[in-house]
Design an enzyme around this catalytic site. Structure first.
Site, PDB file in Angstrom:
ATOM      1  CG  HIS A  66     -26.861   3.745 -43.462  1.00 27.18           C
ATOM      2  ND1 HIS A  66     -26.141   4.898 -43.531  1.00 27.18           N
ATOM      3  CD2 HIS A  66     -26.323   2.890 -44.356  1.00 27.18           C
ATOM      4  CE1 HIS A  66     -25.177   4.745 -44.422  1.00 27.18           C
ATOM      5  NE2 HIS A  66     -25.265   3.542 -44.949  1.00 27.18           N
TER       6      HIS A  66
ATOM      7  CG  HIS B 169     -26.214   2.702 -50.134  1.00 30.87           C
ATOM      8  ND1 HIS B 169     -27.173   2.893 -49.162  1.00 30.87           N
ATOM      9  CD2 HIS B 169     -25.015   2.941 -49.534  1.00 30.87           C
ATOM     10  CE1 HIS B 169     -26.572   3.215 -48.017  1.00 30.87           C
ATOM     11  NE2 HIS B 169     -25.269   3.246 -48.208  1.00 30.87           N
TER      12      HIS B 169
ATOM     13  CG  PHE C  47     -22.455   4.616 -41.138  1.00 29.81           C
ATOM     14  CD1 PHE C  47     -22.737   3.553 -41.985  1.00 29.81           C
ATOM     15  CD2 PHE C  47     -23.352   4.902 -40.122  1.00 29.81           C
ATOM     16  CE1 PHE C  47     -23.879   2.781 -41.803  1.00 29.81           C
ATOM     17  CE2 PHE C  47     -24.501   4.139 -39.934  1.00 29.81           C
ATOM     18  CZ  PHE C  47     -24.767   3.073 -40.775  1.00 29.81           C
TER      19      PHE C  47
HETATM   20 CU1  C2O Z   1     -24.019   3.323 -46.599  1.00 25.63          CU
HETATM   21 CU2  C2O Z   1     -22.866  -0.155 -46.587  1.00 25.63          CU
HETATM   22  O1  C2O Z   1     -23.372   1.573 -46.047  1.00 25.63           O
END
Ligand code: C2O
Length: 345
Positions: free
Chosen positions: A110, A119, A262
């Site tokens: 992040h 992601h 997290f």
């Molecule tokens: Cu890895 Cu929405 O966070």
């Protein structure tokens, strides 16, 4: 140099918040070395179209439930099990790894330019695992269409208490029909529904257009091997990504679990719908201005790599350059209107 995930056997204790409800986030060990990612062929992978979560049919909901149930029912040491998927997020976000070659430095996906690609990879494998467990290689996970008025509530299928998609660790005040506040700060806004919708559309315009004119602004700060983590998030990672997490998590849990932390957020099935819309925003942003809204070309971004278990399950090393084209990953998003494009402040 690009950040690289080390051998997973080096995965160490996570830096968990007080009161955390897990002990470790490390994936089950692999007795084989990771293989390099290869894009799925069109022959074995029909194009998946990820639907808006508020628009799906009852059949879809039943199938999705069956998939999540199947993931939850796997043996505890199977890396595809739902709980292990949640740990993946924890391991990459709560300090279980150090970048290859830099022991003692935290690896964090992040607050930097790794946010969008990490992601995307995470959802890619999650979706393929789910599809393979229900024997449907075309199954696509839904996205939470919070950027358009019809999607600004928690999608109904996640709020059904009898569903696999339900999670008890959420903010009870925010169940449907409550409208989300896309820049929620922990305090309940005093808006009428129309004001909230209007506010949200302006938030979207600000983040996606005003604050994201160039790739380096959109993706967030550079983060290279050996750098300290948290070099700086891009505007969309900051808002609405963060506030949506906080809005969903339970304020009565010590760490606003599940979505508000997290380590625990991957335990809420809603996580994957939230992130599918974040991922969709990457594609949408590119489409807003084909000439100026391009991916980064920095080799330290393109070469950054992560390790995931795939649906077979084998350990795969995947690089940012592998995930720039969703078509090559064999998925796309259902076309939905972008009403915030006209919400210039
Ligand atoms: Cu890895 Cu929405 O966070």
């Amino acid at each position: 140099d690009p950040v690289a995930t080390p051998d997973i056997s080096t995965c160490g204790p996570a830096d968990l918040p007080p009161g955390a409800n897990v002990l470790t986030c490390c994936p089950p060990p692999s007795n084989a070395l990771p293989v390099d990612f290869a894009p799925p062929g069109a022959a074995s992978s029909p194009l998946r179209t990820r639907p808006a979560a508020h628009s799906v049919s009852a059949d879809y909901v039943a199938k999705f439930n069956a998939g999540i149930a199947a993931m939850k029912a796997l043996p505890a040491d199977d890396p595809r099990i739902f709980a292990a998927q949640a740990s993946v997020h924890c391991a990459y976000c709560d300090g279980s790894y150090s970048p290859e070659g830099f022991p003692g430095v935290e690896l964090q996906v992040h607050n930097s330019w790794l946010f969008f690609p990490f992601h995307r990879c995470y959802l890619y494998f999650f979706e393929r695992i789910l599809g393979s467990l229900i024997g449907d290689p075309s199954f696509a996970i839904p996205f939470w269409n919070w950027d358009a008025p019809d999607g600004m509530r928690m999608p109904a299928m996640y709020a059904d208490r009898s569903s696999q998609l339900f999670d008890t660790r959420r903010d009870g005040r925010h169940a449907p029909p409550k409208l989300i506040d896309l820049d929620y700060s922990g305090r309940e806004p005093r808006f009428t529904d129309n004001q909230q919708i209007d506010h949200n559309l302006r938030v979207m315009y600000r983040l996606m257009v005003s604050l994201s004119p160039t790739p380096s602004l959109f993706f967030g700060s550079a983060y290279r091997a050996g750098d300290e983590p948290n070099q700086g998030p891009g505007p969309v990672e900051n808002i609405p990504h963060g506030p949506v997490h906080i809005w969903c998590g339970d304020p009565n849990q010590p760490g606003r679990e599940d979505m508000g932390n997290f380590y625990s957020s991957g335990n809420d099935p809603l996580f994957y719908a939230h992130h599918a819309n974040i991922d969709r925003m990457w594609s949408v942003w590119k489409g807003l201005d084909a000439r100026r809204h391009t991916d980064l070309t920095d080799l330290d971004w393109l070469g950054a790599s992560f390790l995931f278990y795939d649906e077979t399950p084998k350990l795969v090393r995947i690089r940012v350059r592998d995930v720039l084209d969703t078509g090559a990953l064999r998925y796309r998003y259902q076309d939905m209107p972008l009403p915030w494009r006209a919400a210039r402040p």
